[in-house]
Design a protein around this motif. Structure first.
Motif, PDB file in Angstrom:
ATOM      1  N   SER A 115       1.006  -1.302  -0.102  1.00  0.00           N
ATOM      2  CA  SER A 115       0.052  -0.091  -0.024  1.00  0.00           C
ATOM      3  C   SER A 115       0.911   1.368   0.003  1.00  0.00           C
ATOM      4  O   SER A 115       1.447   1.614   0.908  1.00  0.00           O
ATOM      5  N   PRO A 116       0.999   1.855  -1.299  1.00  0.00           N
ATOM      6  CA  PRO A 116       1.789   3.031  -1.278  1.00  0.00           C
ATOM      7  C   PRO A 116       1.240   4.402  -0.306  1.00  0.00           C
ATOM      8  O   PRO A 116       0.016   4.616  -0.423  1.00  0.00           O
ATOM      9  N   ALA A 117       2.121   4.777   0.494  1.00  0.00           N
ATOM     10  CA  ALA A 117       1.832   5.693   1.357  1.00  0.00           C
ATOM     11  C   ALA A 117       1.285   7.115   0.515  1.00  0.00           C
ATOM     12  O   ALA A 117       0.786   8.005   0.917  1.00  0.00           O
ATOM     13  N   LEU A 118       1.933   7.381  -0.390  1.00  0.00           N
ATOM     14  CA  LEU A 118       1.799   8.534  -1.806  1.00  0.00           C
ATOM     15  C   LEU A 118       0.242   8.531  -1.812  1.00  0.00           C
ATOM     16  O   LEU A 118      -0.113   9.708  -2.005  1.00  0.00           O
ATOM     17  N   TYR A 119      -0.387   7.399  -2.028  1.00  0.00           N
ATOM     18  CA  TYR A 119      -1.859   7.406  -2.400  1.00  0.00           C
ATOM     19  C   TYR A 119      -2.868   7.532  -1.298  1.00  0.00           C
ATOM     20  O   TYR A 119      -3.956   7.698  -1.572  1.00  0.00           O
ATOM     21  N   LYS A 120      -2.243   7.219  -0.273  1.00  0.00           N
ATOM     22  CA  LYS A 120      -3.304   7.264   0.882  1.00  0.00           C
ATOM     23  C   LYS A 120      -3.903   8.517   1.299  1.00  0.00           C
ATOM     24  O   LYS A 120      -3.235   9.611   0.876  1.00  0.00           O
ATOM     25  N   GLY A 121      -5.147   8.617   1.449  1.00  0.00           N
ATOM     26  CA  GLY A 121      -5.862   9.833   1.700  1.00  0.00           C
ATOM     27  C   GLY A 121      -6.004  10.704   0.493  1.00  0.00           C
ATOM     28  O   GLY A 121      -6.668  11.794   0.598  1.00  0.00           O
ATOM     29  N   ILE A 122      -6.201  10.127  -0.577  1.00  0.00           N
ATOM     30  CA  ILE A 122      -6.318  11.054  -2.056  1.00  0.00           C
ATOM     31  C   ILE A 122      -7.768  10.984  -2.135  1.00  0.00           C
ATOM     32  O   ILE A 122      -8.375  10.075  -1.816  1.00  0.00           O
ATOM     33  N   ARG A 123      -8.431  12.138  -2.265  1.00  0.00           N
ATOM     34  CA  ARG A 123     -10.070  12.395  -2.681  1.00  0.00           C
ATOM     35  C   ARG A 123      -9.850  12.527  -3.624  1.00  0.00           C
ATOM     36  O   ARG A 123      -9.265  13.562  -4.361  1.00  0.00           O
ATOM     37  N   PHE A 124     -11.138  12.102  -4.650  1.00  0.00           N
ATOM     38  CA  PHE A 124     -11.185  12.285  -5.842  1.00  0.00           C
ATOM     39  C   PHE A 124     -12.451  13.236  -5.886  1.00  0.00           C
ATOM     40  O   PHE A 124     -13.446  13.150  -5.536  1.00  0.00           O
ATOM     41  N   GLU A 125     -12.244  14.400  -6.868  1.00  0.00           N
ATOM     42  CA  GLU A 125     -13.195  15.376  -7.295  1.00  0.00           C
ATOM     43  C   GLU A 125     -13.119  15.591  -8.599  1.00  0.00           C
ATOM     44  O   GLU A 125     -12.163  15.962  -9.313  1.00  0.00           O
TER      45      GLU A 125
END
Length: 130
Positions: A115-125
């Protein structure tokens, strides 16, 4: 993270004519000077000194990549250069001048248990139409 919906327009792809989400970057890009300024303020370092260090850091990374080495940067990931090449039917048919089309930088984000930390918490809008 902003996205927009676009139609796949490459006839050779199996999803030709279908729609997909692609990253949108309505805010543009952040330049090196801005990054240096932000990091300098966080650490109380003068921009000139930090700029010199960053330049040396990038030059050393580039040297390693050009030698064919992979470069791991903690909390970012693994960087490596990859060759873009035509395919041939047999190894003896391969001519580097003719078949190598370019090089690209590939970054594999650092991850913990896949699980890449870079991608954690990305919210898509969805991006607003421009």
């Amino acid at each position: 993270m902003k996205y927009k919906i676009v139609k796949e327009n490459k006839p050779t792809l199996k999803n030709f004519g279908r729609y997909k989400a692609v990253a949108d970057h309505p805010q543009g890009e952040v330049d090196t000077a801005s990054i240096i300024d932000e990091v300098g303020k966080l650490n109380g370092v003068m921009p000139g000194a930090l700029g010199g260090i960053l330049t040396d850091f990038i030059n050393v990374i580039n040297q390693h990549l050009r030698r064919g080495e992979k470069v791991r940067i903690d909390r970012l990931g693994l960087l490596k250069l990859e060759i873009l090449s035509d395919k041939v039917d047999a190894p003896e048919e391969f001519n580097p001048r003719e078949h190598i089309k370019g090089v690209r930088l590939h970054i594999l984000p650092e991850s913990s248990k896949g699980s890449p930390a870079l991608y954690k918490g990305i919210r898509f809008e969805a991006s607003k139409e421009r």
